[in-house]
Write an enzyme that holds these catalytic residues in place. Structure first.
Site, short mmCIF file in Angstrom:
data_model
loop_
_atom_site.label_atom_id
_atom_site.label_comp_id
_atom_site.label_asym_id
_atom_site.label_seq_id
_atom_site.Cartn_x
_atom_site.Cartn_y
_atom_site.Cartn_z
N HIS A 1 2.32 -11.04 14.45
CA HIS A 1 3.32 -11.61 15.36
C HIS A 1 2.98 -13.05 15.77
O HIS A 1 3.83 -13.77 16.28
CB HIS A 1 3.46 -10.73 16.61
CG HIS A 1 4.82 -10.76 17.22
ND1 HIS A 1 5.42 -11.92 17.66
CD2 HIS A 1 5.72 -9.76 17.45
CE1 HIS A 1 6.62 -11.64 18.15
NE2 HIS A 1 6.83 -10.35 18.02
N THR B 1 0.85 -1.18 0.00
CA THR B 1 0.00 0.00 0.00
C THR B 1 0.89 1.24 0.00
O THR B 1 1.81 1.35 0.82
CB THR B 1 -0.97 0.01 1.20
OG1 THR B 1 -1.73 1.22 1.20
CG2 THR B 1 -0.26 -0.13 2.53
#
Length: 204
Positions: A176, A124
């Site tokens: 994560h 993006t």
């Protein structure tokens, strides 16, 4: 979700873009953008970092050999993310042509639903809006997304003299639960090196 930020010397990338824009030996190369160069570079680096080119499925992680690149496109209907399939197998010219076609189809509202799914990683770019840093949001079930920021003039010391150079920053958000900080940082490090020597990457 966790975001890491880094920057790289964009001088070589910008110089190449200027050369292409001025007209090269191949027709159509003058339309290649900095975003095309970034898509190409990410698609070449990702296969060496399989945890970044993957889907997190809760109790499993599905890694992909090829890169189906999601490209965030701003439209009147809101954000759309078409997929440039097998980007790592395509030339810079092919990526440039297809990325523009996908963006146009999104903006016109004619994009096929099949072209809006099965991405393995997303880019993006808010650099054209002057954004210096941001936290891009992952497109589940992907494990990561790369935010591209604006170009800034920075200064450094080299051989005892202060010189200015063009710097571009990158913001990498990753899940994560699927990727630890060190592997994500290694991906950014390798991408930075690839972008700083893009001519060599293109010649491979």
């Amino acid at each position: 979700q966790l975001t890491l930020n880094t920057s790289f010397d964009a001088t070589e990338m910008i110089d190449l873009r200027k050369q292409l824009k001025a007209g090269g030996e191949k027709p159509g190369r003058e339309k290649i953008t900095l975003n095309d160069i970034l898509i190409y570079s990410v698609s070449r680096v990702l296969p060496q970092h399989k945890a970044m080119n993957a889907h997190f499925l809760g109790d499993a992680i599905r890694r992909f050999a090829n890169v189906n690149m999601g490209i965030a496109v701003d439209t009147e209907r809101g954000l759309m993310v078409p997929t440039l399939f097998n980007a790592n197998l395509k030339s810079l010219e092919e990526i440039s042509i297809e990325a523009k076609q996908l963006a146009q189809e999104c903006q016109k509202g004619t994009i096929s639903p099949d072209k809006l799914k099965n991405g393995t990683f997303t880019i993006t770019n808010l650099g054209q809006l002057g954004i210096e840093s941001f936290t891009p949001v992952i497109n589940p079930p992907q494990t990561a997304i790369l935010g591209v920021n604006t170009i800034e003039q920075k200064f450094r010391e080299r051989n005892g003299a202060i010189e200015a150079y063009s710097s571009m920053s990158l913001s990498l958000t990753f899940d994560h639960r699927a990727v630890d900080g060190a592997p994500a940082a290694r991906f950014l490090k390798d991408l930075k090196e690839a972008l700083e020597s893009f001519t060599s990457l293109l010649a491979k």
